[in-house]
Design a protein around this motif. Structure first.
Motif, PDB file in Angstrom:
ATOM      1  N   GLN A   8      44.552  31.540   7.774  1.00  0.00           N
ATOM      2  CA  GLN A   8      44.733  32.991   8.448  1.00  0.00           C
ATOM      3  C   GLN A   8      45.969  33.484   7.717  1.00  0.00           C
ATOM      4  O   GLN A   8      47.080  32.972   7.357  1.00  0.00           O
ATOM      5  CB  GLN A   8      44.863  32.672  10.034  1.00  0.00           C
ATOM      6  CG  GLN A   8      43.892  32.107  10.421  1.00  0.00           C
ATOM      7  CD  GLN A   8      44.004  32.006  12.065  1.00  0.00           C
ATOM      8  OE1 GLN A   8      44.999  31.250  12.369  1.00  0.00           O
ATOM      9  NE2 GLN A   8      43.277  32.339  12.881  1.00  0.00           N
ATOM     10  N   GLU A  38      28.354  32.848  21.663  1.00  0.00           N
ATOM     11  CA  GLU A  38      28.995  33.380  20.326  1.00  0.00           C
ATOM     12  C   GLU A  38      28.629  32.581  19.028  1.00  0.00           C
ATOM     13  O   GLU A  38      27.652  31.740  19.065  1.00  0.00           O
ATOM     14  CB  GLU A  38      30.544  32.859  20.525  1.00  0.00           C
ATOM     15  CG  GLU A  38      31.446  33.485  21.924  1.00  0.00           C
ATOM     16  CD  GLU A  38      32.539  32.984  22.066  1.00  0.00           C
ATOM     17  OE1 GLU A  38      33.399  33.778  22.476  1.00  0.00           O
ATOM     18  OE2 GLU A  38      32.982  31.720  21.597  1.00  0.00           O
ATOM     19  N   ASN A  41      31.724  32.150  12.179  1.00  0.00           N
ATOM     20  CA  ASN A  41      31.490  32.849  10.830  1.00  0.00           C
ATOM     21  C   ASN A  41      32.267  32.352   9.820  1.00  0.00           C
ATOM     22  O   ASN A  41      33.556  32.082  10.103  1.00  0.00           O
ATOM     23  CB  ASN A  41      31.636  34.471  10.902  1.00  0.00           C
ATOM     24  CG  ASN A  41      30.739  35.205  11.888  1.00  0.00           C
ATOM     25  OD1 ASN A  41      29.573  34.751  12.042  1.00  0.00           O
ATOM     26  ND2 ASN A  41      31.312  36.179  12.515  1.00  0.00           N
ATOM     27  N   THR A  43      34.019  33.521   6.478  1.00  0.00           N
ATOM     28  CA  THR A  43      34.218  34.568   5.712  1.00  0.00           C
ATOM     29  C   THR A  43      34.087  34.385   4.006  1.00  0.00           C
ATOM     30  O   THR A  43      34.440  33.285   3.648  1.00  0.00           O
ATOM     31  CB  THR A  43      35.591  35.055   5.895  1.00  0.00           C
ATOM     32  OG1 THR A  43      36.127  35.389   7.257  1.00  0.00           O
ATOM     33  CG2 THR A  43      35.909  36.515   5.366  1.00  0.00           C
ATOM     34  N   THR A  76      35.015  42.449   7.046  1.00  0.00           N
ATOM     35  CA  THR A  76      34.474  40.963   6.542  1.00  0.00           C
ATOM     36  C   THR A  76      32.882  41.089   6.259  1.00  0.00           C
ATOM     37  O   THR A  76      32.230  41.439   7.064  1.00  0.00           O
ATOM     38  CB  THR A  76      34.987  39.830   7.428  1.00  0.00           C
ATOM     39  OG1 THR A  76      34.484  40.121   8.693  1.00  0.00           O
ATOM     40  CG2 THR A  76      36.240  39.738   7.362  1.00  0.00           C
ATOM     41  N   SER A  78      30.387  37.757   5.991  1.00  0.00           N
ATOM     42  CA  SER A  78      30.461  36.413   6.324  1.00  0.00           C
ATOM     43  C   SER A  78      28.989  35.758   6.452  1.00  0.00           C
ATOM     44  O   SER A  78      28.267  36.370   6.353  1.00  0.00           O
ATOM     45  CB  SER A  78      31.267  36.144   7.874  1.00  0.00           C
ATOM     46  OG  SER A  78      32.341  36.697   7.564  1.00  0.00           O
ATOM     47  N   GLY A  96      31.158  42.185   9.631  1.00  0.00           N
ATOM     48  CA  GLY A  96      31.839  42.338  10.737  1.00  0.00           C
ATOM     49  C   GLY A  96      33.174  42.746  10.858  1.00  0.00           C
ATOM     50  O   GLY A  96      33.589  43.490   9.395  1.00  0.00           O
ATOM     51  N   ASP A  98      36.397  40.469  11.181  1.00  0.00           N
ATOM     52  CA  ASP A  98      36.965  39.046  11.546  1.00  0.00           C
ATOM     53  C   ASP A  98      38.374  39.032  10.870  1.00  0.00           C
ATOM     54  O   ASP A  98      39.012  37.947  11.445  1.00  0.00           O
ATOM     55  CB  ASP A  98      36.131  38.053  10.992  1.00  0.00           C
ATOM     56  CG  ASP A  98      34.743  37.700  11.628  1.00  0.00           C
ATOM     57  OD1 ASP A  98      34.724  38.298  12.842  1.00  0.00           O
ATOM     58  OD2 ASP A  98      33.749  37.066  11.398  1.00  0.00           O
ATOM     59  N   TYR A 103      37.668  31.519   8.647  1.00  0.00           N
ATOM     60  CA  TYR A 103      36.636  31.189   9.812  1.00  0.00           C
ATOM     61  C   TYR A 103      37.039  32.279  11.097  1.00  0.00           C
ATOM     62  O   TYR A 103      38.225  32.319  11.350  1.00  0.00           O
ATOM     63  CB  TYR A 103      36.747  30.096  10.077  1.00  0.00           C
ATOM     64  CG  TYR A 103      36.126  29.118   8.941  1.00  0.00           C
ATOM     65  CD1 TYR A 103      34.780  28.757   8.719  1.00  0.00           C
ATOM     66  CD2 TYR A 103      36.907  28.548   8.160  1.00  0.00           C
ATOM     67  CE1 TYR A 103      34.358  27.867   7.816  1.00  0.00           C
ATOM     68  CE2 TYR A 103      36.639  27.637   6.966  1.00  0.00           C
ATOM     69  CZ  TYR A 103      35.192  27.448   6.952  1.00  0.00           C
ATOM     70  OH  TYR A 103      34.995  26.786   5.944  1.00  0.00           O
ATOM     71  N   ALA A 104      35.835  32.906  11.740  1.00  0.00           N
ATOM     72  CA  ALA A 104      36.115  33.353  13.071  1.00  0.00           C
ATOM     73  C   ALA A 104      35.116  33.293  13.903  1.00  0.00           C
ATOM     74  O   ALA A 104      33.991  33.132  13.423  1.00  0.00           O
ATOM     75  CB  ALA A 104      36.398  34.690  12.939  1.00  0.00           C
ATOM     76  N   SER A 106      33.061  35.004  16.776  1.00  0.00           N
ATOM     77  CA  SER A 106      32.740  36.373  17.368  1.00  0.00           C
ATOM     78  C   SER A 106      31.506  36.276  18.490  1.00  0.00           C
ATOM     79  O   SER A 106      30.570  35.535  18.323  1.00  0.00           O
ATOM     80  CB  SER A 106      31.996  37.306  16.195  1.00  0.00           C
ATOM     81  OG  SER A 106      31.397  38.324  16.441  1.00  0.00           O
TER      82      SER A 106
END
Length: 339
Positions: A8, A38, A41, A43, A76, A78, A96, A98, A103-104, A106
């Motif tokens: 990140q 959820e 994702n 990226t 992003t 993803s 999205g 993100d 990684y995230a 959502s």
């Protein structure tokens, strides 16, 4: 380019003037797990855009600033790798928001599924995404071009400006670009079909605009403000329209710069209108239908400037504000399985 941890990039300090790489922090954390309803994702591509400079500041704007020590915001593309959401399956490709991370998780409300058979998935961050929508609606709704008119666009080789000039030509207009190098101007004219392009760094703007726009300027698509806007105002026609889309020349300013002389707006009864693409989300289908058809017909060309690795995002973003990119700037964060 894959990892067992989540890379990140956080906003560490608020930039003063031009951002520095020390304003950002690259950290690693465990990959999160999606909860009920959820998705997780991975990226593939991260979009870098000039508006992000405004999000780094705490001055009043149309959206809240990024909190310090938080992941930088950004669009992003993803792939869903885990899903507890009824509308998304593992393996889906999604557009999205993100941010600057590998990684995230959502909840899915803002995700849009992408079909890799229709267009390269990275295009969703450019010509079939926010930059494309900005070009399409700001030119057509605010500029309202008519055949035979002259359209001038700053940052003409960029993600938005390059599309504006091409749509102007589709609508029967004379398209004149302003860019920051001979190579970018050559691209605008020889590849994209602009009628002329002015190198803002080597040419005197007022005389160059007069030569390129012998019948005056009917629409100025403003991505930059500053000196280009000041020069354009001296040559606008009666009833000219100016979609004000970006202020890239001012984003790093520590104090508000002096404004141009606005008297020509009064004399020429011109319209200048601020534009935010957020106001046009409900018309996305209209935009996608037209742009997708123009792409299929070969009426639109598109250039990407892809940087490899999330760790290089901050350096690339600083270069974006300096005009170093050539085309839509994207960071390739993880491998693209569609290629």
């Amino acid at each position: 380019m894959t990892s067992s941890t989540n890379q990140q990039i956080l906003l560490k300090t608020r930039p003063v003037g031009e951002p520095k790489e020390s304003d950002f922090a690259l950290v690693e954390n465990p990959i999160p797990e999606p909860g009920e309803g959820e998705v997780l994702n991975r990226t593939i591509y991260l979009s870098l855009d000039p508006y992000m400079r405004g999000r780094m500041s705490d001055r009043e704007s149309y959206v809240a600033p990024v909190e310090l020590a938080s992941v930088m915001v950004g669009g992003t593309v993803s792939q869903v790798i885990k899903s507890n959401h009824p509308q998304f399956s593992t393996g889906d490709f999604v557009l999205g928001y993100d941010g600057w991370q590998a990684y995230a998780v959502s909840k899915g409300e803002t995700l849009r599924k992408l079909d890799p058979n229709q267009a390269p998935i990275s295009y969703a961050l450019g010509i079939t995404g926010m930059p494309g929508m900005t070009a399409y609606f700001a030119l057509l709704d605010v500029g309202q071009p008519k055949a035979g008119e002259t359209v001038v666009v700053s940052a003409a080789s960029g993600a938005v400006g390059s599309i504006v000039g091409q749509i102007a030509k589709i609508k029967g207009c004379r398209a004149v670009g302003v860019a920051g190098s001979d190579a970018k101007c050559d691209y605008a004219v020889k590849e994209l079909g602009f009628d002329a392009c002015i190198n803002r760094k080597t040419q005197e703007l007022s005389s160059a605009l007069k030569d390129a726009c012998p019948n005056g300027i009917d629409i100025y698509f403003d991505n930059t403000a500053g000196a280009i806007l000041e020069a354009v105002l001296q040559q606008i026609n009666l009833g000219a329209r100016i979609p004000l889309v970006g202020l890239i020349s001012q984003y790093n300013a520590e104090n508000p710069p002096p404004g141009p002389n606005l008297m020509p707006l009064l004399i020429k009864r011109a319209l200048i209108k601020g534009f935010l693409v957020l106001d046009y989300q409900h018309r996305q289908t209209e935009f996608l239908n037209d742009v997708s058809q123009w792409l299929r017909e070969g009426k639109l060309k598109y250039k990407e400037d892809i940087v490899e690795g999330l760790e290089n995002a901050s350096h690339a973003f600083i270069g974006l504000l300096q005009g170093k990119n050539f085309g839509k700037l994207i960071v390739k964060v993880n491998n693209d399985p569609t290629q």
